[in-house]
Each structure stands twice: as structure tokens, then as C-alpha cells.
Scaffold this active site. Structure first.
Site, mmCIF file in Angstrom:
data_model
loop_
_atom_site.group_PDB
_atom_site.id
_atom_site.type_symbol
_atom_site.label_atom_id
_atom_site.label_comp_id
_atom_site.label_asym_id
_atom_site.label_seq_id
_atom_site.Cartn_x
_atom_site.Cartn_y
_atom_site.Cartn_z
ATOM 1 N N VAL A 9 39.535 14.155 -34.995
ATOM 2 C CA VAL A 9 40.013 12.679 -35.192
ATOM 3 C C VAL A 9 41.105 12.562 -34.155
ATOM 4 C CG1 VAL A 9 38.959 11.929 -37.415
ATOM 5 C CG2 VAL A 9 41.104 13.001 -37.255
ATOM 6 N N SER A 10 41.438 11.226 -33.753
ATOM 7 C CA SER A 10 42.454 11.162 -32.543
ATOM 8 C C SER A 10 43.817 10.877 -33.312
ATOM 9 C CB SER A 10 42.274 10.009 -31.697
ATOM 10 O OG SER A 10 41.004 10.322 -31.073
ATOM 11 N N THR A 11 43.849 10.498 -34.514
ATOM 12 C CA THR A 11 45.162 9.801 -35.067
ATOM 13 C C THR A 11 45.258 10.610 -36.571
ATOM 14 O OG1 THR A 11 44.167 7.905 -36.265
ATOM 15 C CG2 THR A 11 45.092 7.728 -34.114
ATOM 16 N N GLN A 14 43.125 8.510 -39.293
ATOM 17 C CA GLN A 14 41.769 8.770 -39.425
ATOM 18 C C GLN A 14 41.212 9.717 -40.392
ATOM 19 O OE1 GLN A 14 41.097 8.973 -35.209
ATOM 20 N NE2 GLN A 14 40.046 6.908 -35.079
#
Length: 188
Positions: A9-11, A14
Site C-alpha cells: 500500500v502506498s500510504t 492504508q
């Protein structure tokens, strides 16, 4: 065949739960993950660990292709490297499975499209550079020194009155750049 999962996940906000559940349901014996890391960055600890964990005969499984990376060219390169190591690849959402003939066909079609895209980019770049040259634009880096400066620098260095470092400092360039410039410039 051992299945190793990879989730990302990018952040940090998330959640990996959806990907982990899908990977577990598909039969992954272990799941490596990265949280808060962009797909554009191919230096990811979880991905590195997954790639190191994989052995010939294993399969790398991802929930979706974009979890592995954003660039089609990088994805193709990675899956090709896995194939060279005799490791299969599977993307659950896109139904790509290189252990099946249909999955290999789909992967090769993606690889052909990526190669076509690279060719188009190269052709457009060359055409743009040719058009710029035709308009009289200079392509590439500007020379570090003018012809007059190169002549003055050569004279100063050859008569031994000034060091290479001092001449380079005078023209605000690195000594190696000065020597490289003088070496590539014919003596008049």
C-alpha cells in the site's frame, strides 16, 4: 509449488487486510509486504525480501499488477527475471498466471506492447531532436568553456604559470572537466 505473496500500500494510513486475505485464499504460504511505499520506487524492503525468498519452482503472487509496480516496462523486466530463475508469476485480479499457456500468452502480449511503447518513445525523441537541430537549437549540454576560454586555459597550463586547479576555479568548473575539455579540443 510454493506460493509467496507480495502486498503493498502506498500510504501508512492504508490497510493491507484486503490484499493479505486474497493472497492467503489463493494459497500463499508466506506474504511479504510494504506499507507506505510508492509503486514507482523499486527499492522496497518487502519486495526485496520476497524476491530473495523465491526459489526455482516457486510462484510470486500479487493481488493486482499495480501492487508490484507502476511502470509496465519495470513489471515486464521483473517477471522476465523471475522466469529466468524458473519462478512463475501470478496476478489475481488480472488473471495472469505464467504457469499456464494463456497466462504466458497474455504476459508476452504485455511485453510486446511495452517494447512497442519504448520504440515509439525513442522514435519521438529522435524526431524531436532532429526538428530542434533543423531549427538551429543546440542539443545536449552547453560547452563548459568558450573557444577563447579554452585557448587561454591551455596557454596558462602549458607555460606552467598556473595549476590546473587554479584555472578550473577561474572558470568555475571542476579540474577533470577542464582536462576533458582541453583534451577534446584541437590545438590551434
Amino acid at each position: 509449488m510454493r506460493q509467496i505473496g507480495y502486498a503493498r500500500v502506498s500510504t501508512a494510513d492504508q490497510n493491507l487486510a484486503l490484499q493479505n486475505a486474497a493472497l492467503e485464499a489463493s494459497g500463499c504460504s508466506y506474504i511479504h509486504a510494504d506499507q507506505g511505499i510508492s509503486g514507482a520506487d523499486f527499492e522496497r524492503p518487502g519486495l526485496t525480501a520476497a524476491l530473495e525468498d523465491l526459489r526455482a519452482g516457486d510462484m510470486l503472487v500479487v493481488w493486482r499488477l499495480d501492487r508490484l509496480g507502476r511502470s509496465l516496462i519495470d513489471l515486464i523486466r521483473l517477471v522476465t527475471e523471475l522466469g529466468e530463475r524458473q519462478i512463475e508469476f501470478r496476478s489475481l485480479s488480472e488473471a495472469i498466471d505464467t504457469s499456464s499457456s494463456g497466462g504466458r500468452l497474455l504476459f508476452h502480449l504485455l511485453a510486446a506492447m511495452a517494447e512497442f511503447e519504448r520504440s515509439l518513445i525513442s522514435e519521438r525523441t529522435k524526431a524531436g531532436m532532429s526538428a530542434a537541430r533543423a531549427r538551429g537549437s543546440q542539443i545536449g549540454r552547453r560547452p563548459a568553456m568558450s573557444e577563447e576560454q579554452r585557448h587561454e586555459a591551455r596557454l596558462a597550463i602549458e607555460d606552467g604559470s598556473v595549476s590546473v586547479e587554479a584555472v578550473a576555479k577561474r572558470y568555475n568548473i571542476h579540474p577533470r572537466t577542464l582536462l576533458r575539455t582541453l583534451k577534446s579540443t584541437p590545438v590551434h
